[in-house]
Design a protein around this motif. Sequence first.
Motif, PDB file in Angstrom:
ATOM      1  N   GLN A   1     -10.288   3.428   0.112  1.00  0.00           N
ATOM      2  CA  GLN A   1      -9.874   3.300  -1.178  1.00  0.00           C
ATOM      3  C   GLN A   1     -10.395   4.388  -2.302  1.00  0.00           C
ATOM      4  O   GLN A   1      -9.823   5.189  -2.900  1.00  0.00           O
ATOM      5  CB  GLN A   1      -9.705   1.936  -1.822  1.00  0.00           C
TER       6      GLN A   1
ATOM      7  N   ASP B   1     -12.127  -0.266   4.935  1.00  0.00           N
ATOM      8  CA  ASP B   1     -10.806  -0.126   4.231  1.00  0.00           C
ATOM      9  C   ASP B   1     -11.284   0.093   2.701  1.00  0.00           C
ATOM     10  O   ASP B   1     -10.563   0.969   1.991  1.00  0.00           O
ATOM     11  CB  ASP B   1     -10.196  -1.597   4.510  1.00  0.00           C
TER      12      ASP B   1
ATOM     13  N   GLY C   1      -2.635   4.229   2.641  1.00  0.00           N
ATOM     14  CA  GLY C   1      -3.371   2.807   2.824  1.00  0.00           C
ATOM     15  C   GLY C   1      -3.965   2.558   1.582  1.00  0.00           C
ATOM     16  O   GLY C   1      -4.810   1.580   1.591  1.00  0.00           O
ATOM     17  N   GLY C   2      -3.744   3.262   0.445  1.00  0.00           N
ATOM     18  CA  GLY C   2      -4.306   2.660  -1.010  1.00  0.00           C
ATOM     19  C   GLY C   2      -3.486   1.689  -1.455  1.00  0.00           C
ATOM     20  O   GLY C   2      -2.276   1.716  -1.324  1.00  0.00           O
ATOM     21  N   PHE C   3      -4.213   0.604  -2.035  1.00  0.00           N
ATOM     22  CA  PHE C   3      -3.612  -0.518  -2.567  1.00  0.00           C
ATOM     23  C   PHE C   3      -2.513  -0.385  -3.811  1.00  0.00           C
ATOM     24  O   PHE C   3      -3.248   0.688  -4.776  1.00  0.00           O
ATOM     25  CB  PHE C   3      -4.577  -1.617  -2.868  1.00  0.00           C
ATOM     26  N   TRP C   4      -1.465  -0.554  -3.676  1.00  0.00           N
ATOM     27  CA  TRP C   4      -0.834  -0.443  -5.209  1.00  0.00           C
ATOM     28  C   TRP C   4      -1.329  -1.211  -6.187  1.00  0.00           C
ATOM     29  O   TRP C   4      -1.974  -2.342  -5.843  1.00  0.00           O
ATOM     30  CB  TRP C   4       0.669  -0.869  -5.069  1.00  0.00           C
TER      31      TRP C   4
ATOM     32  N   ARG D   1       0.870  -1.177  -0.162  1.00  0.00           N
ATOM     33  CA  ARG D   1      -0.034   0.042  -0.088  1.00  0.00           C
ATOM     34  C   ARG D   1       1.071   1.311   0.130  1.00  0.00           C
ATOM     35  O   ARG D   1       1.881   1.134   0.518  1.00  0.00           O
ATOM     36  CB  ARG D   1      -0.747   0.060   1.363  1.00  0.00           C
ATOM     37  N   ASN D   2       0.280   2.511  -0.351  1.00  0.00           N
ATOM     38  CA  ASN D   2       0.795   3.696  -0.153  1.00  0.00           C
ATOM     39  C   ASN D   2       0.969   4.180   1.015  1.00  0.00           C
ATOM     40  O   ASN D   2       0.176   3.516   1.933  1.00  0.00           O
ATOM     41  CB  ASN D   2       0.357   4.601  -1.383  1.00  0.00           C
TER      42      ASN D   2
END
Length: 243
Positions: free
Chosen positions: A104, A100, A61-64, A57-58
């Motif tokens: 996003q 969560d 908390g955002g998913f790569w 994640r960045n």
Amino acid sequence: MVKEDGTILNYDYINGRRNVDMINAGKILFDVYEQTGNPKYKKAMDLLYNAMMDHPRNSLGGFWHKEVYPWQMWLDGLYMASPYLAQYAQVNNKPELLNDVIMQFLIVEKFMRDPVTGLYFHAWDEKKVQKWCDPVTGLSHHFWGRSIGWWYMALVDVLDFVPENHPLRDKLLVIADELARTLPEFQHDGLWYQIVNLEEREGNYQEATASAMFMYAVAKAVNKGYIDRRYNKIATEAERNSA
């Protein structure tokens, strides 16, 4: 495709292969498990959930999008993982997972929505080092129709699993409404171009897949009551002109 221990044929989320594109097909497991009761499908569902909990994640908390695409969020990544995780959260009573998932969308809306056009840039590199990104914002330079379509479909599909009393539900509804207000500005003869705002650019063209995505997202959002019924005209014009 699914072995007795829940492993999935050719799916390896370790060794640099963590990739949100691999999650979307797992949505079928919910129906298969409900219909058969075979525990291997529940194990496979858990496998995909655990893979995403181990996904890089960045800093927000955002998913790569992929492990090999460090610090990057792509609009289509929301479609590839979020509906699966939202349904998993509902089925397994995991409200923290649903939060969560919603986060996003809020990250993307904050960093990837263009306040001038109301459209969304395809990708964002938090570190601002990729060759394709603006060195100041970290954003890609274009509004790719398909990626916005994936984003919008993800939003309306996830809303199916967000309870009406959830404190963040209204924020998702506002995002859905804002995009519904934006899309008609770029709709030409019922359809949308591959690069949404560059209809005069040589080589650009009206893109069937993006138009189908917008038609689906708007029609579903109207039918589910997520957006006002007046927006149904967007979908009906797309359907009429795609025939």
